[in-house]
Design a protein around this motif. Structure first.
Motif, PDB file in Angstrom:
ATOM      1  N   UNK A  45     -10.477  15.545  -0.371  1.00 28.33           N
ATOM      2  CA  UNK A  45      -9.415  16.416   0.509  1.00 28.33           C
ATOM      3  C   UNK A  45      -8.799  15.588   1.349  1.00 28.33           C
ATOM      4  N   UNK A  46      -8.844  14.600   1.985  1.00 29.15           N
ATOM      5  CA  UNK A  46      -7.703  13.523   2.901  1.00 29.15           C
ATOM      6  C   UNK A  46      -7.908  12.436   1.789  1.00 29.15           C
ATOM      7  N   UNK A  47      -6.563  11.909   2.819  1.00 28.06           N
ATOM      8  CA  UNK A  47      -5.386  10.805   2.209  1.00 28.06           C
ATOM      9  C   UNK A  47      -4.551  10.454   3.097  1.00 28.06           C
ATOM     10  N   UNK A  48      -3.837   9.111   3.606  1.00 25.55           N
ATOM     11  CA  UNK A  48      -3.003   8.985   4.611  1.00 25.55           C
ATOM     12  C   UNK A  48      -1.835   7.788   3.766  1.00 25.55           C
ATOM     13  N   UNK A  49      -0.701   7.770   3.993  1.00 22.74           N
ATOM     14  CA  UNK A  49       0.175   7.385   3.856  1.00 22.74           C
ATOM     15  C   UNK A  49      -0.154   6.001   4.032  1.00 22.74           C
ATOM     16  N   UNK A  50       0.258   5.176   2.679  1.00 22.71           N
ATOM     17  CA  UNK A  50       0.815   3.359   3.694  1.00 22.71           C
ATOM     18  C   UNK A  50       2.127   2.874   3.965  1.00 22.71           C
ATOM     19  N   UNK A  51       2.338   1.649   4.000  1.00 26.23           N
ATOM     20  CA  UNK A  51       3.447   1.606   4.121  1.00 26.23           C
ATOM     21  C   UNK A  51       4.827   1.618   3.473  1.00 26.23           C
ATOM     22  N   UNK A  52       4.779   2.420   2.194  1.00 23.54           N
ATOM     23  CA  UNK A  52       5.608   2.567   1.153  1.00 23.54           C
ATOM     24  C   UNK A  52       5.695   4.296   0.664  1.00 23.54           C
TER      25      UNK A  52
ATOM     26  N   UNK B 205       0.774  -0.987  -0.281  1.00 20.07           N
ATOM     27  CA  UNK B 205       0.277  -0.171   0.053  1.00 20.07           C
ATOM     28  C   UNK B 205       0.503   0.854  -0.253  1.00 20.07           C
ATOM     29  N   UNK B 206       1.044   2.216  -0.411  1.00 20.95           N
ATOM     30  CA  UNK B 206       1.501   3.368  -1.035  1.00 20.95           C
ATOM     31  C   UNK B 206       0.121   4.856  -0.262  1.00 20.95           C
ATOM     32  N   UNK B 207      -0.830   4.841  -0.315  1.00 21.80           N
ATOM     33  CA  UNK B 207      -1.436   5.353  -0.320  1.00 21.80           C
ATOM     34  C   UNK B 207      -2.738   5.479  -0.161  1.00 21.80           C
ATOM     35  N   UNK B 208      -3.730   5.210   0.489  1.00 24.49           N
ATOM     36  CA  UNK B 208      -4.527   5.089   0.933  1.00 24.49           C
ATOM     37  C   UNK B 208      -6.335   7.154   0.675  1.00 24.49           C
ATOM     38  N   UNK B 209      -7.066   7.315   0.642  1.00 27.43           N
ATOM     39  CA  UNK B 209      -8.160   7.617   0.930  1.00 27.43           C
ATOM     40  C   UNK B 209      -9.345   7.589   1.332  1.00 27.43           C
ATOM     41  N   UNK B 210      -9.560   7.978   1.881  1.00 30.60           N
ATOM     42  CA  UNK B 210     -11.325   7.359   2.546  1.00 30.60           C
ATOM     43  C   UNK B 210     -12.053   8.761   2.527  1.00 30.60           C
ATOM     44  N   UNK B 211     -11.643  10.066   2.089  1.00 30.99           N
ATOM     45  CA  UNK B 211     -12.569  10.882   1.686  1.00 30.99           C
ATOM     46  C   UNK B 211     -11.982  12.245   0.648  1.00 30.99           C
TER      47      UNK B 211
ATOM     48  N   UNK C 141       3.060  11.203  -4.253  1.00 26.28           N
ATOM     49  CA  UNK C 141       2.724  12.266  -3.828  1.00 26.28           C
ATOM     50  C   UNK C 141       1.287  11.356  -4.107  1.00 26.28           C
ATOM     51  N   UNK C 142       0.435  12.586  -3.935  1.00 23.79           N
ATOM     52  CA  UNK C 142      -1.240  11.930  -4.115  1.00 23.79           C
ATOM     53  C   UNK C 142      -1.619  12.956  -4.191  1.00 23.79           C
ATOM     54  N   UNK C 143      -3.352  13.352  -4.445  1.00 23.83           N
ATOM     55  CA  UNK C 143      -4.310  14.198  -4.175  1.00 23.83           C
ATOM     56  C   UNK C 143      -5.868  14.068  -4.442  1.00 23.83           C
ATOM     57  N   UNK C 144      -6.596  14.227  -3.654  1.00 22.71           N
ATOM     58  CA  UNK C 144      -8.303  13.446  -4.238  1.00 22.71           C
ATOM     59  C   UNK C 144      -8.717  14.938  -3.953  1.00 22.71           C
ATOM     60  N   UNK C 145      -8.764  15.608  -5.148  1.00 18.22           N
ATOM     61  CA  UNK C 145      -9.913  16.681  -5.000  1.00 18.22           C
ATOM     62  C   UNK C 145     -11.427  16.281  -5.218  1.00 18.22           C
TER      63      UNK C 145
END
Lengths: 112, 111
Positions: free
Chosen positions: B53-60, B45-51, B65-69
């Motif tokens: 404008x919000x995202x969380x780092x994964x293991x690597x 897992x690199x990144x994940x986003x539940x909602x 970088x990510x965005x969730x607009x």
């Protein structure tokens, strides 16, 4: 964090025989255990999953068993067919979003 | 057709360049994820986003970088800081903390 180990890494079976893949996990908080199948060049797809409140689940030729005490779960494929040839991944997670840990995968080859 | 669309399918990059992988879903799923797949290894897992404008780092997450607009979109940028970026990248989405629906993947090769 969670650590998932999967064995074997490769499995060759004759058509019609059974295949068993085993996974162990480390985090006792994990309560959701899916299995994904990935055919060559395609996306992984969920084939069966089990939650920690049950010990076994079946869907036609596929079954999954879970032993919470020993922290291991297994995938059983009966009457294997050539179309079962693929890489199978186990995973463990909890109600924490995105916290799936995947095993390294098992390459299953079913020979006619 | 409902599903997840990743693009491009194949991408070549020179060292030192940033690249962005696209991921779009029309499943109306709240959560989206980026996983990396290397030969002989499971998905990481690199990144994940539940909602939005919000995202969380994964293991690597280092070097990514990510965005969730928007709910439908979760692009992943592989930066020049990622030391070993050659890999197969899978985007996924889910309704909740359950079944993941994967895209077809993007294969990135650094020349």
């Amino acid at each position: 964090g969670e650590n998932v180990e999967q064995h074997p890494s490769t499995l060759s079976v004759q058509e019609g025989d059974s295949a068993v893949i085993k996974c162990t996990y480390s985090d006792s908080a994990s309560n959701y255990f899916p299995w994904y199948k990935q055919e060559l060049g395609k996306r992984p797809q969920l084939i069966i999953d089990i939650r920690s409140n049950v010990g076994e689940k079946k869907d036609q030729r596929i079954a999954v068993t879970l032993n919470k005490t020993a922290k291991h779960f297994s995938l059983h494929i009966t009457e294997t067919q050539p179309e079962d040839s693929a890489v199978y991944f186990c995973a463990a997670g909890s109600d924490s979003w995105g916290k799936f840990q995947f095993g390294a995968g098992t390459q299953v080859v079913v020979t006619p | 057709d409902g599903g997840i669309t990743q693009s491009p399918k194949y991408l070549f990059r020179k060292e030192g360049q940033n690249v962005t992988l696209s991921c779009e879903q029309n499943l109306n799923h709240d959560a989206m994820y980026w996983y990396r797949q290397d030969p002989g290894q499971g998905l990481r897992l690199i990144y994940y986003s539940q909602i939005v404008n919000d995202f969380q780092k994964g293991d690597i997450a280092e070097g990514y970088s990510v965005s969730r607009e928007k709910k439908e979109s979760f692009p992943l940028t592989v930066t020049s800081a990622q030391k070993n970026p050659t890999a197969f990248y899978l985007c996924a989405s889910s309704v909740g903390p359950g079944e993941l629906f994967f895209g077809e993947g993007s294969r990135l090769t650094v020349l």
